[in-house]
Design a protein around this motif. Structure first.
Motif, short mmCIF file in Angstrom:
data_model
loop_
_atom_site.label_atom_id
_atom_site.label_comp_id
_atom_site.label_asym_id
_atom_site.label_seq_id
_atom_site.Cartn_x
_atom_site.Cartn_y
_atom_site.Cartn_z
N GLU A 1 69.16 -29.00 48.65
CA GLU A 1 70.38 -29.80 48.81
C GLU A 1 71.64 -28.95 48.74
OE1 GLU A 1 72.55 -33.64 46.60
OE2 GLU A 1 70.70 -32.76 45.79
N LYS A 2 71.67 -27.99 47.84
CA LYS A 2 72.89 -27.21 47.61
C LYS A 2 73.25 -26.32 48.80
CE LYS A 2 72.59 -26.96 42.56
NZ LYS A 2 72.48 -26.03 41.40
N HIS A 3 72.24 -25.77 49.47
CA HIS A 3 72.50 -24.72 50.46
C HIS A 3 72.18 -25.11 51.90
CE1 HIS A 3 73.02 -22.00 47.09
NE2 HIS A 3 71.83 -22.32 46.64
N LEU A 4 71.47 -26.23 52.12
CA LEU A 4 70.92 -26.50 53.45
C LEU A 4 71.99 -26.62 54.52
CD1 LEU A 4 68.51 -27.03 55.24
CD2 LEU A 4 68.58 -29.44 54.58
N ALA A 5 73.04 -27.39 54.27
CA ALA A 5 74.06 -27.59 55.31
C ALA A 5 74.72 -26.27 55.70
CB ALA A 5 75.11 -28.58 54.82
N ASP A 6 75.03 -25.43 54.72
CA ASP A 6 75.65 -24.13 55.01
C ASP A 6 74.69 -23.22 55.78
OD1 ASP A 6 78.01 -24.85 53.80
OD2 ASP A 6 77.52 -23.91 51.88
N SER A 7 73.42 -23.23 55.37
CA SER A 7 72.43 -22.38 56.03
C SER A 7 72.23 -22.81 57.49
CB SER A 7 71.10 -22.44 55.27
OG SER A 7 70.16 -21.57 55.84
N VAL A 8 72.15 -24.11 57.70
CA VAL A 8 71.99 -24.63 59.07
C VAL A 8 73.22 -24.30 59.91
CG1 VAL A 8 71.86 -26.75 60.44
CG2 VAL A 8 70.32 -26.42 58.48
N ALA A 9 74.41 -24.44 59.32
CA ALA A 9 75.64 -24.14 60.05
C ALA A 9 75.64 -22.69 60.55
CB ALA A 9 76.85 -24.40 59.17
N ARG A 10 75.17 -21.76 59.72
CA ARG A 10 75.12 -20.35 60.12
C ARG A 10 74.18 -20.15 61.32
NH1 ARG A 10 76.73 -16.20 56.65
NH2 ARG A 10 78.33 -16.99 55.21
N VAL A 11 73.11 -20.94 61.37
CA VAL A 11 72.18 -20.84 62.50
C VAL A 11 72.82 -21.39 63.77
CG1 VAL A 11 69.95 -21.55 63.42
CG2 VAL A 11 70.16 -21.00 60.99
N MET A 12 73.41 -22.57 63.65
CA MET A 12 73.93 -23.23 64.84
C MET A 12 75.16 -22.52 65.41
SD MET A 12 71.47 -25.15 64.59
CE MET A 12 71.62 -25.86 66.22
N GLU A 13 75.80 -21.66 64.60
CA GLU A 13 76.96 -20.90 65.07
C GLU A 13 76.56 -19.62 65.81
OE1 GLU A 13 79.02 -20.22 61.44
OE2 GLU A 13 79.76 -22.29 61.27
N GLN A 14 75.28 -19.32 65.88
CA GLN A 14 74.83 -18.10 66.55
C GLN A 14 75.21 -18.12 68.03
OE1 GLN A 14 72.83 -15.32 65.19
NE2 GLN A 14 73.76 -16.21 63.36
N ASP A 15 75.79 -17.03 68.49
CA ASP A 15 76.18 -16.89 69.90
C ASP A 15 75.03 -16.22 70.64
OD1 ASP A 15 77.48 -16.74 72.29
OD2 ASP A 15 78.74 -15.04 71.72
N TYR A 16 74.02 -17.03 70.96
CA TYR A 16 72.82 -16.48 71.60
C TYR A 16 72.72 -17.05 73.01
CZ TYR A 16 67.96 -15.37 72.54
OH TYR A 16 66.81 -14.89 73.10
N PRO A 17 72.78 -16.22 74.05
CA PRO A 17 72.86 -16.72 75.43
C PRO A 17 71.58 -17.38 75.94
CG PRO A 17 72.64 -14.33 75.40
CD PRO A 17 72.85 -14.75 73.98
N GLY A 18 70.45 -17.12 75.30
CA GLY A 18 69.20 -17.66 75.81
C GLY A 18 68.93 -19.10 75.41
N GLY A 19 69.74 -19.66 74.53
CA GLY A 19 69.46 -21.01 74.05
C GLY A 19 68.45 -20.99 72.92
N PHE A 20 68.56 -21.92 72.00
CA PHE A 20 67.62 -21.97 70.87
C PHE A 20 67.59 -23.37 70.28
CE2 PHE A 20 71.74 -20.86 69.07
CZ PHE A 20 71.82 -21.65 67.93
#
Length: 328
Positions: free
Chosen positions: A7-26
């Motif tokens: 609960e404490k870290h999940l939203a922040d951890s997910v945000a870091r993933v979704m902010e990835q600038d990856y051109p191939g899509g994920f």
């Protein structure tokens, strides 16, 4: 991302993933285990807000089973394992996939960059990234890029995982190490690169740290039994120190009893057994004084206790690990 009680870290951890600038899509697959907090509700809210996020249940609650159900649900040919309390740096996915392509590796990964917030966490972070705490493990202390036994987290070719049958769900701890061993045994390359550094938040209390390292030691013994050719001096250092300290304390107590009870002179010399634990404590104190001298005093003063806890709990777990663990 295997998640449970995050609960404490999940939203922040997910945000870091979704902010990835990856051109191939994920996509991000959250494998949610039975939690005592709001992890499941948070995960589902995140998935409702972003179509790239999928939630799958992991009723077994284990990381290995979470990875298997998440991989089954995933659609792509590259699988990135991420912890629910890890913070991916910008560009992580791009660097990892580029390294996969350049090296031909089955799995690439980097450094568990432990960072603490409180003085205690900072002491643990220092120990986790120092040879004095974990030995010269590149995935903790860094090093040159090249082949490795294992890496932190890991970015895999999906085919490499499937070729060896996926994660071993009998493994509660060291599941990544065990998977990477099987990949290497079938000719796959595990590649370490210091370019990949993921922020890791250490345990916040001494008891939590002790439990963590006791479990690490227990399951490292499982790996040693299953793959004895992988045992090294680095893995035996903590068990050897633990056994020596325990033996020294027992001998010292016998010598003390003989001295208090006016026993034979020969038995009184067993008091010298206390020299072993005293020497060990002096050693970790010296490490803190010399190697950790640049840390703030509030952190440095905690380093000897942290080192002793990590060494002794890991060693105790290793020495007492029952054979029934992870039987195939």
């Amino acid at each position: 991302m295997p998640v449970r009680d995050e609960e404490k870290h999940l939203a922040d951890s997910v945000a870091r993933v979704m902010e990835q600038d990856y051109p191939g899509g994920f996509e991000l697959v959250l494998a949610v285990g039975p939690s005592r907090d709001r992890t499941d509700q948070i995960a589902r809210a995140l998935a409702a807000a972003d179509s790239r996020i999928t939630v799958v249940p992991n009723p077994a609650g284990k990381i290995s089973s979470a990875m298997n159900v998440a991989i089954k649900a995933a659609r792509h040919g590259v699988i990135t394992r991420i912890d629910g309390h890890a913070m991916l740096p910008a560009g992580y996915l791009g660097i990892a996939v580029r390294t996969l392509l350049e090296t031909g590796a089955a799995d690439v990964g980097g450094v568990m960059a432990a960072e603490g917030v409180t003085p205690f966490q900072q002491a643990v972070a220092w120990a986790m990234t120092s040879p004095a705490g974990v030995g010269a493990a590149a995935n903790h202390t860094g090093g040159e890029a090249g082949p490795a036994d294992t890496v932190y987290l890991g970015v895999y070719r999906r085919a490499a995982i499937e070729r060896v049958g996926g994660y071993d769900e009998t493994m509660i701890v060291a599941e990544d190490w065990e998977l990477n061993y099987r990949i290497r045994a079938t000719g796959g390359l595990i590649w370490f690169t210091p370019e990949l550094q993921v922020t890791y938040r250490p345990r916040t209390s001494l008891l939590a740290l002790a439990r963590q390292h006791f479990r690490y030691g227990r399951w490292r013994r499982v790996v040693a039994r299953r793959y004895p050719e992988t045992v090294s001096l680095r893995y035996l250092a903590a068990p050897a120190a633990t056994a020596a300290n325990f033996a020294g304390c027992i001998l010292g107590v016998l010598g003390l009893a003989a001295t208090v009870g006016n026993g034979p002179l020969g038995l009184r010399y067993l008091l010298l057994g206390f020299a072993v634990p005293v020497g060990y404590l002096a050693g970790v104190a010296a490490v803190a004084a010399v190697l950790a001298r640049d840390l703030p005093a509030s952190v440095r003063v905690r380093v000897p206790l942290v080192l002793a806890t990590m060494h002794m709990c890991w060693g105790t777990g290793f020495l007492t690990s029952p054979r029934r663990l992870a039987k195939r």
